[in-house]
Design a protein around this motif. Sequence first.
Motif, PDB file in Angstrom:
ATOM      1  N   ARG A 228     -16.262  -3.179  -3.378  1.00  0.00           N
ATOM      2  CA  ARG A 228     -17.278  -2.334  -2.762  1.00  0.00           C
ATOM      3  C   ARG A 228     -18.628  -3.037  -2.822  1.00  0.00           C
ATOM      4  NH1 ARG A 228     -15.676   3.814  -2.834  1.00  0.00           N
ATOM      5  NH2 ARG A 228     -13.427   3.528  -2.772  1.00  0.00           N
TER       6      ARG A 228
ATOM      7  N   GLU B 239      -9.514  -5.288  -3.287  1.00  0.00           N
ATOM      8  CA  GLU B 239     -10.503  -4.399  -2.698  1.00  0.00           C
ATOM      9  C   GLU B 239     -11.806  -4.504  -3.486  1.00  0.00           C
ATOM     10  OE1 GLU B 239     -11.233   0.391  -2.527  1.00  0.00           O
ATOM     11  OE2 GLU B 239      -9.316  -0.334  -1.706  1.00  0.00           O
TER      12      GLU B 239
ATOM     13  N   ILE C 160     -16.837  -0.720   1.936  1.00  0.00           N
ATOM     14  CA  ILE C 160     -15.572  -1.010   1.260  1.00  0.00           C
ATOM     15  C   ILE C 160     -14.875  -2.138   2.017  1.00  0.00           C
ATOM     16  CG2 ILE C 160     -13.383  -0.057   0.458  1.00  0.00           C
ATOM     17  CD1 ILE C 160     -14.685   2.736   0.849  1.00  0.00           C
TER      18      ILE C 160
ATOM     19  N   ARG D  98     -11.254  -4.231   2.159  1.00  0.00           N
ATOM     20  CA  ARG D  98      -9.865  -4.128   1.714  1.00  0.00           C
ATOM     21  C   ARG D  98      -9.045  -5.311   2.243  1.00  0.00           C
ATOM     22  NH1 ARG D  98     -11.037   1.206   3.672  1.00  0.00           N
ATOM     23  NH2 ARG D  98     -11.222   2.731   1.963  1.00  0.00           N
TER      24      ARG D  98
END
Length: 603
Positions: A537, A535, A558, A560
Amino acid sequence: MLRPPFYPPVNPIMTDAPYIWIESTSWELEFFGLPNRIPWPANLDPALANSDPFEMNHLLDAVESMGADAPEPWGRFLKASEHLDEFGEAVQNSEIVRAYELLEKFDEQFPGTAFALYHRGSLSRLEGDDEGAVELFQQAVEKAPRGVAIWNSIGVVNATQGKRDEAVAAFKKALEVSPQDRTALEGLVQMRELVKLLRNANDPNSAFYMDLPTFNQMAMRQVQQLVNDADQLMGYGEQLLREGYAPEAGLAAMQRAATLKPDDARAVIGLTMAYRTQEKLDEARATITPFTEKHPEDPRGFFFLAQICNAQGDAEGEAKALDRVLELDPNAQAPLGIRFKLNDAEHDPAKEAELARWAEERKSWMAYILASNVARKRGDVKPAVKWAEKAYALAPDVEDVLLHYTATLGEARDFQKLVSVIKPQVDSGKFSKRLNWNYAQVLQQTGLTEDAIKILRDAAAGDAPADFKAAVTQTIEAWSGELTGCGVPLEVHQAGFLQRPVLLVIDDEEGGIVLAAGAKVPTHASFPWRANGPETRVQLQQGESGGSLDVQPLGAFIVRGIESAGPIECFVVVQQDGSMLFRATQGNRKLKVGWAPLGLEKR
């Protein structure tokens, strides 16, 4: 294109020097704070010094050929010009901070120019400061009153701000210097001071421009040539009235068409609206009233009569005409809205009850829908559904009824009726894709996302329109978590461009400009990167450090489900309202994405 008169060289004596002295009339010389007597390469035609645009490179070549003995101001200007190419690249790439720095360097070596003031104004505008930009442009034009680019910029900013007279005056100033300047001509077209015509409809370069009096005269001649062809007169008259450039000629065309076809609805209604457009209300009423008498079963005549009565302040006549429209067509939405004095925020229970009574008396499904809408605006679900059901009972095959009924059932969370009543109608294929779309939206809003996605996929299959398929793809991605929006709209200038650059920074690593200031919206971009975990950001900000405005952090996207190896491709789209969409892929796999607002972006 008209050119300024050519002045012969001041010193045309034959010489072996690589340059000669000539007089130039180019406005760009005063723009740079230079005299009109300039050095010029001896092997070039001096007439080129009067070209538009001015070839600055030729002038710089001549100055450079002078060597260290170049007199003032030429030596200083040559030194300062070393920053011009780099400055141009920075402006083209909308690198505002770098552009400011290079402009400062130029100004230090060659101060006090309209050039520097003008570009400071342009950079201010990119940052959203229109008032400051105009002030700088005004200072620049005082130094260079023949500056075409400056006048055009003043015109554009004033036009954007709705200052029509100031914009028109500025564009006309530009044309005084350069009569064929396309920016100024197009600006005056936007201000409806000129008419743009094409000699060849398929060739934009065949455009020519005409002032309104000349265009009106041409239009009048065209009307005279069509004097006995009613259909062409109506078509031409409607076009002129719609465009608004020659309303007198449009009225003349409709008058002649109505004379040729006095009982033709299109001709009579067209003439009525032509009179109304020019505030000739008595003539408009005198035209439409006989039509209503001859055609008492045509609701159009009475509706236009009601509009004219309203413009004349005749409330009794307006009400009488509207009543007749609704006698003929009890489902006419606009007349109903006027008759019951509805507005977009109407939520009065008394108005709702009045509409429902009228709907029952006249068997009007539209009145029931309007009553239901009044209840919905008030948040009262039960009567909203009740009136929608009554509309559906009257007109189960009318798409507008089904669309409204679907929405009210969704708000009531009545899944049983959505499945038993609405879904069979969706599956029947009798209605447009709007019904599929609205039904899917209602399902998704009530938590049935997978069912909603299936409805959209089925609707987009086969020969569905391309724009519908694109909208379905984007919507499904959003519902599936593969597309997300930015929770804060970007700063978009009212003229339709990004005011400041948009930067993305990945997990505090070095980021970069993804979308430049000045980019027209809608716009898009993509960028590759590699992640160090499942993950990550992507920090989003607008503006860059060192600019005249503070950097504005907005939050973070974000990403993932990242696999350990392989590059990731990110895609961003900025829409006209400033909203941003974000998606990411790894190989052929779409990744899950989301948005973290400011304050949560690093958690």
